[in-house]
Design an enzyme around this catalytic site. Structure first.
Site, PDB file in Angstrom:
ATOM      1  CG  ASN A  23      -7.608  -2.488  -5.975  1.00 50.68           C
ATOM      2  OD1 ASN A  23      -6.607  -3.186  -5.887  1.00 50.68           O
ATOM      3  ND2 ASN A  23      -7.995  -1.673  -4.994  1.00 50.68           N
ATOM      4  CG  ASP A  57      -2.035   0.988   1.137  1.00 49.10           C
ATOM      5  OD1 ASP A  57      -2.361   1.425   0.010  1.00 49.10           O
ATOM      6  OD2 ASP A  57      -2.598   1.353   2.183  1.00 49.10           O
ATOM      7  NE  ARG A 112      -8.203   0.238   4.591  1.00 48.61           N
ATOM      8  CZ  ARG A 112      -7.727   1.486   4.614  1.00 48.61           C
ATOM      9  NH1 ARG A 112      -7.537   2.090   5.782  1.00 48.61           N
ATOM     10  NH2 ARG A 112      -7.440   2.118   3.494  1.00 48.61           N
ATOM     11  CB  ILE A 113      -6.680  -7.530   7.045  1.00 51.09           C
ATOM     12  CG1 ILE A 113      -8.172  -7.718   7.317  1.00 51.09           C
ATOM     13  CG2 ILE A 113      -5.896  -7.576   8.348  1.00 51.09           C
ATOM     14  CD1 ILE A 113      -8.500  -9.055   7.959  1.00 51.09           C
ATOM     15  NE  ARG A 126      -4.466   6.383  -7.200  1.00 51.03           N
ATOM     16  CZ  ARG A 126      -4.340   6.049  -5.908  1.00 51.03           C
ATOM     17  NH1 ARG A 126      -4.114   6.986  -4.995  1.00 51.03           N
ATOM     18  NH2 ARG A 126      -4.425   4.798  -5.538  1.00 51.03           N
TER      19      ARG A 126
END
Length: 243
Positions: A69, A21, A195-196, A34
């Protein structure tokens, strides 16, 4: 963890899974789009894969693209799919030369045909490799994986190939995408998020977690080694208590 003449001997995790991430934020900090960050993150993968043997890691699973995504902009999704195709073409020979066995997990039918073909070719090309086991999660979601596994299990029950009375917690893993892999010992998430994100939900039931602030494009071999050292200080009891 053992002591040898005053030297700390750290036991490495056999299987490390990473939620990579922070690519977008890394690019934004540099005033770039991005996708610039995603390309930087893809280049970082090679360094981390090559570091695994020295760190004692046999299995590395990385989260490339989740089922969620697809909600990103069409431009970003198209750019990511192009990046995945380019990555496989560029890295295939190097991965085989480094004796890396590559596997993909996730819902393949949801990916375009060209990418699926490249994935199949890379898996076949590296099928005889005996070094690091690299698993790449593309179009992957933990809940989706469990749902697909449950469907296959139900089909076997309906066909009489599986007795429902014999189903237990050892049965479902045989239907998961990761059926040939050991469960992860350590899950790392970069970028400071804790978070996972629907990643390896079943498999990580007893994994150790490490949430670090480093953005993925900055996750170097040295950072990886530091996380391995931190893992080595932990005591894994799997629900038991220390005697």
């Amino acid at each position: 963890m053992a002591q040898d003449e005053g030297t700390l001997v750290v036991k490495a995790p056999r299987h490390v899974a990473i939620i990579m991430d922070g690519n977008g934020r890394w690019a934004k900090m540099r005033g770039r789009p991005r996708l610039f960050g995603h390309h930087a993150g893809a280049r970082r993968v090679r360094e981390i894969v090559e570091a695994c043997p020295d760190l004692g890691v046999e299995y590395l699973t990385i989260f490339g693209f989740s089922t969620e995504n697809w909600k990103r902009t069409q431009i970003e999704v198209a750019g990511l799919m192009s990046l995945f195709r380019s990555y496989i073409r560029k890295e295939a020979r190097a991965l085989r030369e480094k004796n890396v066995r590559v596997r993909f997990i996730g819902d393949r039918p949801g990916l375009d045909e060209k990418l699926r073909t490249l994935m199949d070719e890379l898996e076949e090309m590296t099928s005889g490799c005996t070094g690091t086991n690299l698993t790449i999660a593309l179009n992957y979601g933990g809940r989706d994986e469990v749902a697909r596994a449950t469907k296959r299990l139900a089909e076997d029950v309906a066909a009489g190939r599986l007795d429902p009375a014999r189903i237990d917690e050892e049965t479902l893993p045989k239907y998961l995408d990761t059926c040939v892999l050991p469960d992860p010992d350590l899950v790392i998430r970069t970028s400071g998020e804790a978070r996972i994100s629907n990643f390896l939900l079943w498999q990580s039931a007893y994994a150790e977690y490490e949430f670090i602030d480093t953005l993925w494009p900055d996750f170097s071999r040295d950072v990886f080694a530091s996380v391995m050292e931190s893992y080595g200080q932990r005591e894994r009891r799997y629900g038991a208590v220390r005697a």
